[in-house]
Design a protein around this motif. Structure first.
Motif, PDB file in Angstrom:
ATOM      1  N   VAL A  36       1.040  -1.131   0.083  1.00 18.21           N
ATOM      2  CA  VAL A  36       0.191  -0.030   0.045  1.00 18.21           C
ATOM      3  C   VAL A  36       0.652   1.402   0.156  1.00 18.21           C
ATOM      4  O   VAL A  36       2.034   1.296   0.727  1.00 18.21           O
ATOM      5  N   PRO A  37       0.632   2.274  -0.868  1.00 13.64           N
ATOM      6  CA  PRO A  37       1.406   3.408  -0.741  1.00 13.64           C
ATOM      7  C   PRO A  37       1.389   4.258   0.568  1.00 13.64           C
ATOM      8  O   PRO A  37       0.509   4.111   1.232  1.00 13.64           O
ATOM      9  N   SER A  38       2.191   5.176   0.707  1.00 10.40           N
ATOM     10  CA  SER A  38       2.567   5.899   1.868  1.00 10.40           C
ATOM     11  C   SER A  38       1.609   7.235   1.579  1.00 10.40           C
ATOM     12  O   SER A  38       0.786   7.302   0.512  1.00 10.40           O
ATOM     13  N   VAL A  39       1.137   7.769   2.826  1.00 11.19           N
ATOM     14  CA  VAL A  39       0.105   8.635   2.830  1.00 11.19           C
ATOM     15  C   VAL A  39       0.795  10.234   2.229  1.00 11.19           C
ATOM     16  O   VAL A  39       1.942  10.493   2.436  1.00 11.19           O
ATOM     17  N   PRO A  40       0.057  10.725   1.512  1.00 12.60           N
ATOM     18  CA  PRO A  40       0.542  12.049   0.758  1.00 12.60           C
ATOM     19  C   PRO A  40       0.762  13.242   1.530  1.00 12.60           C
ATOM     20  O   PRO A  40       0.108  13.391   2.713  1.00 12.60           O
ATOM     21  N   THR A  41       1.540  14.016   1.441  1.00 14.03           N
ATOM     22  CA  THR A  41       2.002  15.014   2.096  1.00 14.03           C
ATOM     23  C   THR A  41       1.994  16.440   1.405  1.00 14.03           C
ATOM     24  O   THR A  41       1.738  16.296   0.118  1.00 14.03           O
ATOM     25  N   GLY A  42       2.065  17.508   1.971  1.00 11.02           N
ATOM     26  CA  GLY A  42       2.273  18.803   1.416  1.00 11.02           C
ATOM     27  C   GLY A  42       0.999  19.153   0.747  1.00 11.02           C
ATOM     28  O   GLY A  42       0.970  20.083   0.064  1.00 11.02           O
ATOM     29  N   LEU A  43      -0.251  18.802   1.221  1.00 14.91           N
ATOM     30  CA  LEU A  43      -1.595  19.280   0.518  1.00 14.91           C
ATOM     31  C   LEU A  43      -1.753  20.991   0.863  1.00 14.91           C
ATOM     32  O   LEU A  43      -1.581  21.302   1.986  1.00 14.91           O
ATOM     33  N   ASN A  44      -1.942  21.580  -0.060  1.00 13.23           N
ATOM     34  CA  ASN A  44      -2.200  22.906  -0.010  1.00 13.23           C
ATOM     35  C   ASN A  44      -3.254  23.404  -0.941  1.00 13.23           C
ATOM     36  O   ASN A  44      -3.638  22.580  -2.128  1.00 13.23           O
ATOM     37  N   ALA A  45      -3.970  24.369  -0.844  1.00 15.52           N
ATOM     38  CA  ALA A  45      -5.013  25.080  -1.627  1.00 15.52           C
ATOM     39  C   ALA A  45      -4.433  26.546  -2.121  1.00 15.52           C
ATOM     40  O   ALA A  45      -3.891  27.440  -1.389  1.00 15.52           O
ATOM     41  N   SER A  46      -4.717  26.730  -3.413  1.00 14.10           N
ATOM     42  CA  SER A  46      -4.365  28.140  -3.882  1.00 14.10           C
ATOM     43  C   SER A  46      -5.466  28.258  -4.844  1.00 14.10           C
ATOM     44  O   SER A  46      -6.319  27.730  -5.404  1.00 14.10           O
ATOM     45  N   GLY A  47      -5.664  29.967  -5.181  1.00 14.33           N
ATOM     46  CA  GLY A  47      -6.648  30.508  -6.191  1.00 14.33           C
ATOM     47  C   GLY A  47      -7.840  30.177  -5.932  1.00 14.33           C
ATOM     48  O   GLY A  47      -8.881  30.188  -6.956  1.00 14.33           O
ATOM     49  N   THR A  48      -8.327  30.296  -4.847  1.00 15.11           N
ATOM     50  CA  THR A  48      -9.719  30.153  -4.335  1.00 15.11           C
ATOM     51  C   THR A  48     -10.545  31.117  -4.733  1.00 15.11           C
ATOM     52  O   THR A  48     -10.436  32.366  -4.683  1.00 15.11           O
ATOM     53  N   THR A  49     -11.831  30.824  -5.485  1.00 14.30           N
ATOM     54  CA  THR A  49     -12.589  31.786  -5.782  1.00 14.30           C
ATOM     55  C   THR A  49     -14.203  31.473  -4.981  1.00 14.30           C
ATOM     56  O   THR A  49     -13.999  30.674  -3.986  1.00 14.30           O
ATOM     57  N   ASP A  50     -15.249  32.050  -5.575  1.00 16.72           N
ATOM     58  CA  ASP A  50     -16.409  31.708  -4.930  1.00 16.72           C
ATOM     59  C   ASP A  50     -16.707  30.641  -5.358  1.00 16.72           C
ATOM     60  O   ASP A  50     -17.786  30.208  -4.493  1.00 16.72           O
ATOM     61  N   SER A  51     -16.486  29.762  -6.311  1.00 16.75           N
ATOM     62  CA  SER A  51     -16.979  28.573  -6.567  1.00 16.75           C
ATOM     63  C   SER A  51     -15.846  27.396  -6.868  1.00 16.75           C
ATOM     64  O   SER A  51     -16.062  26.347  -7.250  1.00 16.75           O
ATOM     65  N   SER A  52     -14.689  27.721  -6.630  1.00 16.67           N
ATOM     66  CA  SER A  52     -13.542  26.758  -6.988  1.00 16.67           C
ATOM     67  C   SER A  52     -12.303  26.946  -6.092  1.00 16.67           C
ATOM     68  O   SER A  52     -12.110  28.022  -5.580  1.00 16.67           O
ATOM     69  N   THR A  53     -11.369  25.954  -6.082  1.00 13.79           N
ATOM     70  CA  THR A  53     -10.197  25.952  -5.497  1.00 13.79           C
ATOM     71  C   THR A  53      -9.358  25.013  -6.169  1.00 13.79           C
ATOM     72  O   THR A  53      -9.702  24.039  -6.735  1.00 13.79           O
ATOM     73  N   ASN A  54      -7.811  25.329  -6.207  1.00 12.12           N
ATOM     74  CA  ASN A  54      -6.906  24.581  -6.692  1.00 12.12           C
ATOM     75  C   ASN A  54      -6.175  23.583  -5.657  1.00 12.12           C
ATOM     76  O   ASN A  54      -5.599  24.489  -5.034  1.00 12.12           O
ATOM     77  N   LEU A  55      -6.149  22.360  -5.694  1.00 16.07           N
ATOM     78  CA  LEU A  55      -5.393  21.541  -4.636  1.00 16.07           C
ATOM     79  C   LEU A  55      -4.055  20.958  -5.487  1.00 16.07           C
ATOM     80  O   LEU A  55      -3.994  20.505  -6.371  1.00 16.07           O
ATOM     81  N   SER A  56      -3.267  21.017  -4.329  1.00 18.37           N
ATOM     82  CA  SER A  56      -1.943  20.382  -5.012  1.00 18.37           C
ATOM     83  C   SER A  56      -1.042  19.881  -4.003  1.00 18.37           C
ATOM     84  O   SER A  56      -1.261  19.976  -2.736  1.00 18.37           O
ATOM     85  N   TRP A  57      -0.353  18.567  -3.932  1.00 20.72           N
ATOM     86  CA  TRP A  57       0.399  17.891  -2.889  1.00 20.72           C
ATOM     87  C   TRP A  57       1.705  17.262  -3.548  1.00 20.72           C
ATOM     88  O   TRP A  57       2.021  17.434  -4.804  1.00 20.72           O
ATOM     89  N   THR A  58       2.406  16.748  -2.510  1.00 17.62           N
ATOM     90  CA  THR A  58       3.579  16.106  -3.064  1.00 17.62           C
ATOM     91  C   THR A  58       3.826  14.547  -3.365  1.00 17.62           C
ATOM     92  O   THR A  58       2.743  13.924  -2.936  1.00 17.62           O
ATOM     93  N   ALA A  59       4.305  14.360  -4.636  1.00 15.61           N
ATOM     94  CA  ALA A  59       3.987  12.880  -5.126  1.00 15.61           C
ATOM     95  C   ALA A  59       4.469  11.975  -4.103  1.00 15.61           C
ATOM     96  O   ALA A  59       5.477  12.198  -3.511  1.00 15.61           O
ATOM     97  N   VAL A  60       3.940  10.738  -4.264  1.00 16.28           N
ATOM     98  CA  VAL A  60       4.066   9.467  -3.329  1.00 16.28           C
ATOM     99  C   VAL A  60       5.061   8.768  -4.211  1.00 16.28           C
ATOM    100  O   VAL A  60       4.741   8.448  -5.504  1.00 16.28           O
ATOM    101  N   ALA A  61       6.194   8.150  -3.637  1.00 19.38           N
ATOM    102  CA  ALA A  61       6.830   7.210  -4.432  1.00 19.38           C
ATOM    103  C   ALA A  61       6.172   5.664  -4.669  1.00 19.38           C
ATOM    104  O   ALA A  61       5.815   5.143  -3.635  1.00 19.38           O
ATOM    105  N   PRO A  62       6.027   5.246  -5.622  1.00 20.51           N
ATOM    106  CA  PRO A  62       5.161   4.294  -5.905  1.00 20.51           C
ATOM    107  C   PRO A  62       6.056   2.934  -5.329  1.00 20.51           C
ATOM    108  O   PRO A  62       7.236   2.552  -5.580  1.00 20.51           O
ATOM    109  N   PRO A  63       5.540   2.167  -4.601  1.00 21.38           N
ATOM    110  CA  PRO A  63       6.087   0.735  -4.123  1.00 21.38           C
ATOM    111  C   PRO A  63       6.470  -0.006  -5.383  1.00 21.38           C
ATOM    112  O   PRO A  63       6.045   0.145  -6.502  1.00 21.38           O
ATOM    113  N   SER A  64       7.447  -1.114  -5.161  1.00 25.71           N
ATOM    114  CA  SER A  64       7.837  -1.887  -6.232  1.00 25.71           C
ATOM    115  C   SER A  64       6.775  -2.529  -6.949  1.00 25.71           C
ATOM    116  O   SER A  64       5.753  -3.200  -6.304  1.00 25.71           O
TER     117      SER A  64
END
Length: 689
Positions: A88-116
């Motif tokens: 099972v992959p590890s937990v994502p980190t670095g989640l943040n939101a930007s560019g929020t308007t009255d009806s939307s927001t942009n989410l981004s986070w740090t990539a998780v290294a895929p297990p073998s």
């Protein structure tokens, strides 16, 4: 009439127990297949992301090109997709939101290294509910409400499982600049109305500063929402008046409505249904291909397949199961309809023939009938329908198996059935609310599937023709007729068994009207009484589909030619006649080991229409009662009478169907008609000339 065939149905269903089943699908890949290794029955191997099980000794035969379902003759059988991903992959980190308007927001986070051996995707959750899946490390969330606080998390997932949620990020959308309620839509009109659809259009409302406009349409089967100034309303009932109202909406509120009234047209064609019993391929030797050969398939609009069984309920849940897998999809010697069997999806038997029939008749709708007059199935319905979890599980199981076509592990037949017929015979008063809820659950899940596939799926149920009593706890008084009809595209209601082998008083078994001479006069045991009882509840007449028997009810002994043997007291029900119309079956009502040449129903007190036609050439005379629209055949030597339908009585009933605006009719069962399909063709010619 389903009860009569139960023992034969169960007998031949046992054949399926001897057919080997494919192994269950595995998530983890078995050892990779080797062309030098010897495999024996039951050994497993994997190739190209698929697990396989060996059916017998094999070497150097690639599973990818040498596999098939039971009866295919292949050395391997696929048991499901597999993966080498085990972590099972590890937990994502670095989640943040930007560019929020009255009806939307942009989410981004740090990539998780895929297990073998794994590839990772991400699930975006809003307040714990998944709203999006992506393989990238960002997502634009839209459709939010102004001035509203939201909590978002992200999970990483691969074939081995899903991580815990990330730390949450809180977002509060901006206030909306839209502060004015829109004006009402104008110019609303309906065009192109058919028996089931209408096109609505109106003048677009000009959005005010900072606003965006959407429209809501009410008055149909469901409320529709659109951002354009037109929409098509579907799934309407023929010959029915609807008043549609359209309102405009923005963030500030909802406008007044504009309305238009529409009346749908009469059905473009009436239903001509036929029931095919899966067990008819055995003693009767009647196959799907017979309907193609005798032209019956050209006349049918709907084909019902009887039956799917249900598992015994566990913890108030039940599931659909194949009643006879051998007849359904494993029997390779079923006669062909058109062209050779391809065995696509591992499907042979009746189901392959149905697929061929649909290929030759693309407008034919096929429905799986679930249940039948079977005590375990009835008990399963009662239990499963009693809880929300049971209803959800049963509907999901049946839709997955028969609508989506996942018949068994590695066996698929997508598009095999276009709808479901619920044949719960019959809900008692204590089941009234639960039965409605069960139909509602089936309808909701089918509607959800439609949103994915774009295909409309049919839902029907088999309804009782009489009132409940001490011997029959389920009648039309124990179901919520308006509510159940509202969930159904149409309803199959038997037009037979008003008299039968449960009593020795002879009478018309499928009478359209009552008559003072009948000992049952005034008891409501006629088709007309049944129709009037249903229509009195206000349901659309076009959803009422009348049943026609392709068999007759018979009695013998102490009968005279008065009234052609009817309205008298017999000494016994009729013995099973020979199919050629000469003499009686030597083994009588013995479905476990019948002699050759018997009437294929193999039931005392009954005879198929095909056999009755032969009886009329061997001492029987036909009598038609125009008052009741009923036909009888009487033999003065054997003092035997059969009550049945023929082309004359069918013509009278067809006139009734059309004059009352009913939706059509169906025949139980196609195997019991004569070799030319006379009854089905008479019904079709009358309904859709």
């Amino acid at each position: 009439m389903k009860r009569t065939f139960l023992s034969l149905f169960l007998l031949y269903g046992l054949i399926s127990l001897m057919i080997p089943k494919a192994a269950a699908a595995q998530g983890t890949c078995a050892t990779a297949w080797s062309d030098s290794m010897v495999y024996t029955a039951g050994m497993t191997a994997s190739q190209s992301g698929e697990n396989y099980v060996a059916n017998w000794w094999t070497q150097n035969q690639s599973p990818a090109t040498n596999s098939g379902g039971a009866g295919s003759g292949q050395p391997w059988t696929a048991t499901g997709a597999c993966s080498t991903c085990t972590a099972v992959p590890s937990v994502p980190t670095g989640l943040n939101a930007s560019g929020t308007t009255d009806s939307s927001t942009n989410l981004s986070w740090t990539a998780v290294a895929p297990p073998s051996g794994c590839s990772v995707s991400y699930k975006v959750l809003k307040s714990g509910a998944s709203i999006a899946t992506t393989t990238t490390t960002s997502d634009a969330v839209t459709g939010l409400s102004p001035s509203t606080a939201y909590s978002f998390t992200v999970e990483a997932t691969d074939t081995a499982g899903t991580s815990a949620p990330s730390s949450a990020v809180s977002v509060t959308t901006l206030a909306s600049s839209c502060t004015t309620v829109p004006s009402a839509p104008t110019g609303l009109k309906a065009t192109g109305t058919t028996d089931s659809t209408t096109n609505l259009s109106w003048t677009a409302v000009t959005p005010l500063s900072g606003c965006s406009i959407s429209y809501s349409i009410s008055g149909g089967p469901s409320t529709l929402t659109t951002t354009t100034a037109s929409d098509t309303v579907s799934s309407l009932t023929p010959s029915t008046s609807y008043t549609f109202t359209v309102v405009a909406k923005d963030h500030a509120g909802t406008s007044p409505g504009s309305s238009v009234t529409v009346t749908t047209s009469a059905p473009s064609s009436l239903i001509v249904g036929g029931w095919f019993e899966e067990w008819s391929i055995y003693y009767a030797g009647y196959n799907i291909s017979n309907m193609q050969a005798n032209g019956v398939a050209d006349k049918l609009t709907h084909l019902f397949y009887a039956f799917s069984a249900l598992t015994a309920p566990t913890s108030a849940t039940a599931a659909c199961v194949l009643a006879d897998p051998y007849a359904d999809y494993q029997k390779t010697s079923v006669p062909q309809v058109t062209g050779p069997y391809s065995g696509a999806g591992g499907v042979y038997g009746n189901f392959a023939a149905i697929q061929q029939l649909k290929g030759a008749h693309p407008n034919l709708k096929t429905l799986i009938s679930i249940g039948g007059a079977n005590a375990p199935n009835t008990a399963a319905f009662v239990s499963a329908a009693s809880t929300a979890a049971g209803r959800t599980a049963l509907a999901h199981s049946c839709i997955n198996m028969f609508i989506q076509g996942n018949l068994a592990s590695g066996i698929t037949a997508p598009g095999l059935f276009d709808g479901i017929n619920i044949d719960w015979e019959f809900p008692a008063a204590t089941d009234k609310t639960n039965f409605t809820a069960l139909l509602t659950e089936f309808r909701n899940q089918l509607t959800t599937l439609t949103a994915t596939t774009g295909k409309k799926y049919l839902l029907t149920f088999d309804a009782p023709a009489g009132l409940s009593d001490a011997n029959n706890p389920g009648g039309y008084d124990t179901i919520d007729i308006p509510a159940t009809f509202a969930q159904s595209d149409f309803v199959t209601i038997d037009g037979y068994n008003y008299a039968g082998d449960w009593e020795l008083a002879t009478n018309d078994a499928s009478p359209l009207y009552d008559a003072p001479a009948s000992p049952l006069y005034g008891t409501g045991l006629t088709i007309d009484a049944t129709v009037q009882a249903y229509l009195a509840t206000g349901v659309p007449a076009s959803k009422y589909t009348m049943g026609f028997p392709a068999y007759g009810a018979g009695w013998t002994g102490n009968l005279t030619s008065s009234n052609c043997g009817e309205y008298q007291n017999a000494t016994a029900v009729s013995p099973v006649p020979n199919a050629n119309g000469v003499g009686s079956c030597s083994t009588g009502n013995n479905q476990s080991s019948p002699a050759a040449g018997c009437d294929v129903m193999l039931t005392s007190g009954l005879a198929t229409y095909g056999t009755i036609q032969n009886l009329l050439h061997n001492g029987y005379s036909a009598c038609y009662d125009s008052t009741r629209a009923a036909t009888s055949a009487f033999n003065s030597s054997t003092h035997t009478v059969f009550s049945y339908d023929d082309a004359t009585s069918i013509a009278a009933k067809v006139t009734y169907i059309k004059s009352h605006g009913l939706g059509g009719g169906y025949v139980w069962a196609v195997k019991d008609d004569d070799a030319n399909g006379t009854l089905v063709k008479a019904l079709a010619t009358g309904l859709n000339p």
